[in-house]
Design an enzyme around this catalytic site. Structure first.
Site, short mmCIF file in Angstrom:
data_model
loop_
_atom_site.label_atom_id
_atom_site.label_comp_id
_atom_site.label_asym_id
_atom_site.label_seq_id
_atom_site.Cartn_x
_atom_site.Cartn_y
_atom_site.Cartn_z
N LEU A 192 0.81 -1.21 0.00
CA LEU A 192 0.00 0.00 0.00
C LEU A 192 0.84 1.27 0.00
O LEU A 192 0.31 2.37 -0.17
CB LEU A 192 -0.96 -0.02 1.20
CG LEU A 192 -2.16 -0.96 1.03
CD1 LEU A 192 -2.91 -1.11 2.33
CD2 LEU A 192 -3.07 -0.45 -0.06
N GLY A 228 -10.29 -4.38 9.88
CA GLY A 228 -10.29 -4.36 11.34
C GLY A 228 -9.19 -3.49 11.90
O GLY A 228 -8.61 -3.82 12.95
N ARG A 234 -7.56 0.43 13.16
CA ARG A 234 -8.05 1.53 13.99
C ARG A 234 -8.79 2.55 13.14
O ARG A 234 -8.50 2.72 11.95
CB ARG A 234 -6.88 2.22 14.71
CG ARG A 234 -6.28 1.41 15.83
CD ARG A 234 -5.49 2.31 16.76
NE ARG A 234 -4.54 1.57 17.58
CZ ARG A 234 -3.87 2.10 18.58
NH1 ARG A 234 -4.03 3.38 18.89
NH2 ARG A 234 -3.02 1.38 19.29
N ARG A 292 -6.44 7.05 5.68
CA ARG A 292 -5.09 7.57 5.43
C ARG A 292 -4.37 6.76 4.35
O ARG A 292 -3.53 7.28 3.63
CB ARG A 292 -4.27 7.56 6.72
CG ARG A 292 -4.75 8.56 7.76
CD ARG A 292 -3.71 8.79 8.83
NE ARG A 292 -3.43 7.59 9.61
CZ ARG A 292 -4.11 7.22 10.69
NH1 ARG A 292 -5.15 7.96 11.10
NH2 ARG A 292 -3.79 6.13 11.35
N HIS A 346 -7.88 -4.65 24.01
CA HIS A 346 -8.06 -6.04 23.63
C HIS A 346 -9.38 -6.54 24.18
O HIS A 346 -10.03 -5.87 25.00
CB HIS A 346 -6.89 -6.90 24.11
CG HIS A 346 -5.71 -6.90 23.18
ND1 HIS A 346 -5.77 -7.42 21.91
CD2 HIS A 346 -4.45 -6.42 23.35
CE1 HIS A 346 -4.60 -7.27 21.32
NE2 HIS A 346 -3.78 -6.66 22.17
N ASP A 347 -9.75 -7.73 23.72
CA ASP A 347 -11.01 -8.37 24.11
C ASP A 347 -11.34 -8.16 25.59
O ASP A 347 -12.45 -7.75 25.94
CB ASP A 347 -10.88 -9.87 23.79
CG ASP A 347 -11.99 -10.71 24.36
OD1 ASP A 347 -12.84 -11.17 23.58
OD2 ASP A 347 -12.01 -10.94 25.59
N TYR A 387 -12.63 -4.66 26.41
CA TYR A 387 -13.94 -4.32 25.87
C TYR A 387 -15.06 -4.95 26.69
O TYR A 387 -16.06 -4.30 27.00
CB TYR A 387 -14.05 -4.76 24.40
CG TYR A 387 -12.87 -4.35 23.55
CD1 TYR A 387 -12.34 -3.07 23.64
CD2 TYR A 387 -12.28 -5.24 22.67
CE1 TYR A 387 -11.25 -2.69 22.87
CE2 TYR A 387 -11.20 -4.87 21.88
CZ TYR A 387 -10.68 -3.60 21.99
OH TYR A 387 -9.60 -3.23 21.24
N ASP A 402 -14.05 -10.89 21.25
CA ASP A 402 -13.57 -10.90 19.87
C ASP A 402 -14.52 -11.61 18.92
O ASP A 402 -14.84 -11.10 17.84
CB ASP A 402 -12.21 -11.60 19.79
CG ASP A 402 -11.05 -10.68 20.18
OD1 ASP A 402 -11.28 -9.47 20.34
OD2 ASP A 402 -9.93 -11.18 20.33
#
Length: 384
Positions: free
Chosen positions: A70, A92, A94, A100, A135-136, A139, A165
């Site tokens: 990219l 997935g 941020r 960007r 991380h999981d 959350y 997750d």
């Protein structure tokens, strides 16, 4: 089969999503799992990996992989060329990263207004924590879900990363993407699906929030019907140090549990929580008198709702799991079969794991990309 809609050859082994084209921007955890689920259901999934990426991840089964640089001047355009021919794009990263890189929702919708753009994050695309790491475990902590798992007077117990997750994340992304895909076929317009693990994990707790609202659930961990508070919904150690799971909630199932344990008429009323400590101690005492295998034989075929607690490797040989082929092996690797099942458009067998960049030439051909991308370095061939 090969579907030539939009002039693009689509590789599919059947299944209800045969002919659906998915582009996955490489990541970790829930987004790859969602893409694997779509591949399991028959979608043609092309994973866009980073050049030099390694690993042999089971979540990449059934996909094809192309390595795109990219940072190359033609890298973003290569992804947009894939997006132009796709029904779904999954990422997935941020919030703001794909924008960007030049492959965000706005750029993709300019070339394909019908595209469903699925975004998987922990915190969501907005909010005070949206740009921070997590991380999981973090959350599910903020939604109250981690707090409710564990025993009374003990700390919260971490349910691996299944609840956040994959339960609250990947599966909600899949539902959202499929709903948006269905809507797009009516409206002709795609949209962005913002799937966050925080949102999905909280939504999984709907029934328990309902219990809480009506006084049927306490925020004191390990005191409720379904959190090891009730002795007839718990796990017990057996004589050989293994465990059995007991879920005899309904009265008739509970009656059968007592009968097979030889405790009919010998234990106090279960409906009075004051009796739960005595009842639990009696159950624990009886279960320690036999091995897990012996108890499995005692309860085999019964409605007492008792099952042996098996390891991942032991589960493969359980008669029910084996009969349904819930777990299968491919190339010697134990793995779950596709789920759910369909009677008219059955899922294909689990596909091979896609090594990063292994399908460059195939993807260029089947997605009708310019062949010189392989020579310029925008698409990087996998070295033999």
């Amino acid at each position: 089969m090969r579907d030539t809609r939009k002039g693009v050859a689509v590789t599919s082994g059947g299944g209800p999503l045969a002919g659906v084209r998915v582009v996955e921007l490489a990541g970790i955890g829930p987004a790859p799992f969602c893409a694997m689920l779509l591949a399991d259901l028959g979608a043609d999934v092309v994973r866009v990996d980073r050049p030099g990426a390694g690993g042999h991840d089971l979540l990449n089964r059934g996909k094809r992989s192309v390595a795109v640089d990219l940072k190359h001047e033609r890298g973003p355009a290569t992804v947009l060329a894939l997006a132009e021919q796709a029904d779904v794009l999954l990422e997935g990263l941020r919030p703001g990263v794909t924008e960007r890189l030049g492959v965000g929702p706005e750029q993709c919708h300019e070339v394909n207004p019908r595209l469903v753009y699925g975004r998987m994050t922990g915190w969501g695309q907005d909010g005070p924590l949206a740009s921070t790491a997590g991380h999981d475990i973090d959350y599910i902590a903020l939604t109250g879900m981690l707090h409710l798992i564990g025993r009374r007077d003990g700390p919260p117990q971490v349910p691996a990363n299944l609840l956040g997750d994959f339960g609250g994340g990947a599966l909600y992304l899949a539902v959202g993407v499929l709903a948006a895909l269905l809507e797009a076929r009516t409206s002709g317009r795609g949209q962005v699906v913002d799937a966050s693990i925080v949102d999905g994990s909280a939504h999984l707790g709907a029934m328990l929030f309902g219990f809480l609202a009506t006084g049927g659930w306490s925020t004191e961990r390990g005191t409720n019907l379904l959190d090891t508070g009730a002795p007839y919904y718990d796990v017990y150690e057996t004589a050989d140090g293994q465990h059995v799971a007991v879920g005899a909630l309904e009265p008739r199932f509970y009656a059968e549990l007592l009968d097979r344990l030889g405790l009919t008429g010998e234990v106090p009323d279960r409906d009075d929580p004051a009796n739960w400590p005595e009842l639990r101690a009696r159950f624990a005492e009886v279960f320690r008198t036999r091995t897990r295998a012996e108890w499995a034989a005692v309860f085999d075929g019964s409605d007492a709702c008792v099952a042996p607690v098996l390891s991942m490797t032991e589960a493969e040989t359980h008669p029910h799991v084996a009969a349904r082929r819930t777990l299968v092996r491919r190339d010697g690797v134990l793995q779950p079969a596709a789920a759910p099942r369909f009677d008219r458009t059955p899922n294909p067998p689990p596909g091979p794991v896609a090594d990063p960049g292994a399908h460059a030439a195939d993807v260029v051909r089947d997605w009708q990309l310019p062949e010189d991308l392989l020579e310029t370095g925008a698409i990087v061939r996998k070295e033999a």
